[in-house]
Design an enzyme around this catalytic site. Structure first.
Site, PDB file in Angstrom:
ATOM      1  N   SER A 579       0.844  -1.200   0.000  1.00  0.00           N
ATOM      2  CA  SER A 579       0.000   0.000   0.000  1.00  0.00           C
ATOM      3  C   SER A 579       0.875   1.243   0.000  1.00  0.00           C
ATOM      4  CB  SER A 579      -0.898   0.013   1.240  1.00  0.00           C
ATOM      5  OG  SER A 579      -1.539   1.267   1.388  1.00  0.00           O
ATOM      6  N   TYR A 592      -1.820  -0.312  10.564  1.00  0.00           N
ATOM      7  CA  TYR A 592      -1.898  -0.694   9.147  1.00  0.00           C
ATOM      8  C   TYR A 592      -0.650  -0.241   8.399  1.00  0.00           C
ATOM      9  CZ  TYR A 592      -3.789  -1.053   4.389  1.00  0.00           C
ATOM     10  OH  TYR A 592      -3.999  -1.366   3.072  1.00  0.00           O
TER      11      TYR A 592
END
Length: 701
Positions: A579, A592
């Site tokens: 990501s 995250y």
């Protein structure tokens, strides 16, 4: 012809009167219907095997006169899936007129070119070599099939005598001859010498049957096959055993599958010494009976008899000299046992080629075995794609059934090596191979994708499958996996439930990959979830689940996958779907973002370690994939909206506006990034591709 029954024990009666009636009196449609239901029973004919025809009266567009037209399966088709586009329409009389210019057996190849001068339907498929076999017989509907029972009769030592014993004077018989115009003349002569027969057995080859209507032809074919099957069954019953009886016992089913999954990557690597291959495994009862028998050692080297069989299976299999309980855990030890066997097989195939080749023979093809037998465990096949390797396996099972029947009747005989070579390396067969479509970029490769039940993972699977790969879909949701699997054509995919936080679950997914396709080439870790919370609200549970799925899952998936890639010795690709958040510091994202950064650096570390193995490790960084992405179905969307002070509904526009290209990013865009790394950039490793529309703060340099 005597009235025939609709009750059969050894073949399936599939004629549906309602479906046939709906076709009216359209004889071409009825011929196609007959073809499809014949092809649906593998005891009658296998994929791509056999051909069928019908003759109708049509108006000649040039003379406006009624003429007879023969409609016949075209070259390279399959009767089980035959449609109007797969048949050829020829003037029957013109085809028969070719007898006036035929110059003998050396003229066969030229005759095939002349078939085009007989074309009536300009949309015809290319006529096959068997076209004159149908055209020189007078019947309205004709079937040329390769039923196991009939080939067993055809391949028996005293085939002609047995033919008469089963059918009396109602069946003709012609000795082995390569398909072509002359064989058509032999069929015509056999019929003229034996008027009133219902069919002809072709020595070492197959069966011709016919009828006045499509239904009559279908029933005639079924009854002839039934009679042969019953005769063989009675002989087996009289003999009390087949293949000389059992020599060894099979391992239990689960042990067979475990050992097959362990061994397949090694076999795949050895079979891929010239071209990468896809695998298939079967331990069907009929296979185990044969490979565990006393007669395996005698029968396997003889090879197959029917041309349709050995064109797909090679002339003979490789029988492994491995004990069924052999310790397969030490790859190097097993390779030392297997490599000499493969080298011997390749050398024997080269000797076969060099001994039998003609001045104009095509170059020798891949010398590796297609069929590999492991007594006590099962049978493997390896070919260029899943359909081809599955069909090769099915054809060898046909060959087993033929040997079983022929041995029960009298004694099995195979084609002489020169005859077999002349079929395998026939210039017309080579021309057919050259006409095959170009392989796709990922053809011959196998990809395992985690999180493939939907969203980005499914988009990646779709793209890799579109580019030719076989795919193993994995996810924790079986319902979504089954739905995803159902979206692909046969032989493209399989699926396995897989929780990437559990080592044994990952192992089971790889086992499925090995059993289904022989191994794996591309591994994509797309499974994930997203949790967006400020530091004070982030719990240990939040932290641990992200670390377990994204980081530990990636590690375990890589560790087990690399072991398989190394066994194959073919290199490979591992792609981490990370990501932008692993590169960019943003609010409410500590758990995250940290996990994604760990994924990215792990990929770099693995790239540095695995380069010598030609295993390439790369990363794709998505950002803002809202439409179609599973992570936006939960609390993540609300968390990100809150972080940016906007509503969930405003998120797609927000993410599009903030990137340099002002583009919405879709799952398909991430899939394109993966394909670029595995299908185009084949000399890249340790790289990151950002698929985010251009985020300046996420630039890696």
């Amino acid at each position: 012809m005597k009235e025939i029954t609709k009750s059969f024990k050894y073949v399936d009666y599939l004629w549906d009167d309602a479906k046939a009636s709906a076709l009216g009196n359209n004889q071409v449609d009825l011929f196609l219907y007959r073809s499809n239901i014949l092809g649906a029973d593998l005891r009658i004919t296998n994929y791509g095997g056999g051909n069928t025809s019908c003759k109708t009266m049509e108006r000649d567009p040039l003379t406006n006169k009624e003429v007879e037209i023969m409609w016949v399966k075209g070259s390279g088709g399959d009767i089980g899936t035959l449609t109007r586009s797969g048949i050829a329409g020829l003037y029957t009389e013109r085809l028969r007129s070719l007898k006036n210019v035929y110059k003998g057996l050396d003229d066969e190849d030229r005759m095939v070119g002349l078939f085009n001068h007989c074309i009536y339907d300009l949309d015809s498929k290319a006529p096959s070599i068997d076209t004159p076999l149908h055209g020189l017989l007078p019947f309205k509907h004709i079937d040329h099939l390769h039923p196991d029972a009939l080939i067993a009769v055809a391949a028996a030592k005293d085939s002609k005598k047995i033919t008469h014993e089963i059918w009396g004077d109602t069946m003709g018989w012609v000795p082995w001859q390569r398909p072509g115009f002359d064989l058509g003349l032999q069929l015509e002569k056999c019929l003229n010498d034996n008027p009133g027969i219902r069919g002809i057995v072709l020595g070492s080859h197959g069966l011709f049957t016919w009828g006045d209507t499509s239904y009559d032809c279908y029933m005639n074919s079924l009854e002839v096959i039934e009679m042969a099957s019953e005769y063989i069954a009675n002989k087996i019953k009289e003999n009390g055993s087949v293949f000389g009886g059992q020599k060894i016992e099979s391992l239990p089913t689960e042990q067979r599958k475990d050992r097959a999954a362990q061994l397949m990557p090694l076999l795949r690597g050895l079979c891929s010494s010239e071209n990468r291959m896809i695998g298939h495994f079967t331990d069907a009862d009929v296979v185990m009976e044969y490979i565990n028998s006393n007669d395996l050692e005698r029968l396997a080297p003889m090879g197959t008899s029917c041309p349709d069989h050995f064109l797909r299976t090679k002339i003979q299999p490789l029988v492994l000299d491995l004990d069924k309980n052999e310790d397969l855990s030490n790859t190097n030890v097993i390779l030392k046992k297997l490599e000499p066997a493969f080298e011997k097989y390749r050398q024997e195939y080269a000797d076969y080629y060099n001994t039998c080749k003609r001045d104009n023979s095509p170059a020798m093809r891949d010398a590796n075995p297609v069929i590999i037998i492991y007594p006590g465990v099962g049978m493997f096949s390896f070919a260029k794609n899943k359909q081809t390797t599955r069909v090769a396996s099915e054809f060898y099972i046909n060959a087993i059934n033929v040997m079983r029947g022929a041995e029960a009747i009298s004694e099995y005989t195979s084609l002489p090596r020169q005859e077999a070579f002349d079929i395998e390396y026939w210039l017309l067969e080579e021309a057919k191979l050259q006409r095959m479509p170009k392989e796709k970029p990922l053809s011959r490769k196998v990809a395992l994708i985690t999180g493939a039940g939907g969203g980005i993972g499914k988009a990646i699977a779709d793209k890799l499958a579109e580019e030719g790969a076989n795919i193993i879909l994995t996810d924790i949701n079986e319902e979504s996996l089954a739905e995803a699997h159902a979206s692909y054509k046969r032989d493209v995919s399989t699926y396995a439930l897989c929780d990437v936080t559990k080592t044994e679950s990952i192992a089971e997914a790889y086992k499925q990959a090995c059993l289904a396709f022989g191994g794996v080439d591309i591994i994509v870790h797309s499974a994930g979830l997203a949790i967006s919370k400020p530091l004070e609200d982030t719990t240990d549970k939040d932290w641990n689940i992200l670390q377990d799925i994204l980081v530990k899952g990636q590690f375990d998936l890589a560790k087990q996958g690399v072991a398989i890639l190394r066994q194959q010795g073919l290199g490979g690709d591992y792609i981490s779907i990370a990501s932008k958040n692993g590169l960019v510091s943003g609010p409410n994202n500590v758990a995250y973002g940290t996990a994604k950064a760990a994924q990215q650096h792990m990929a770099r570390l693995l790239a540095a370690e695995l380069g010598p193995d030609q295993i390439r490790i790369n990363t794709v960084n998505p950002d803002g994939v809202i439409v179609g992405s599973k992570i936006w179905e939960g609390d993540w969307a609300e968390g990100r909206a809150k972080a940016y002070g906007i509503t969930v509904e405003e998120l797609p526009a927000h993410y599009a506006k903030r990137n340099l290209l002002n583009q919405i990013i879709y799952p398909q865009d991430i899939a394109n990034g993966v394909f670029a790394l595995v299908g185009i950039l084949d000399k890249s490793t340790g790289n990151i591709i950002n698929v985010d529309g251009g985020m300046a703060n996420a630039f890696v340099r």
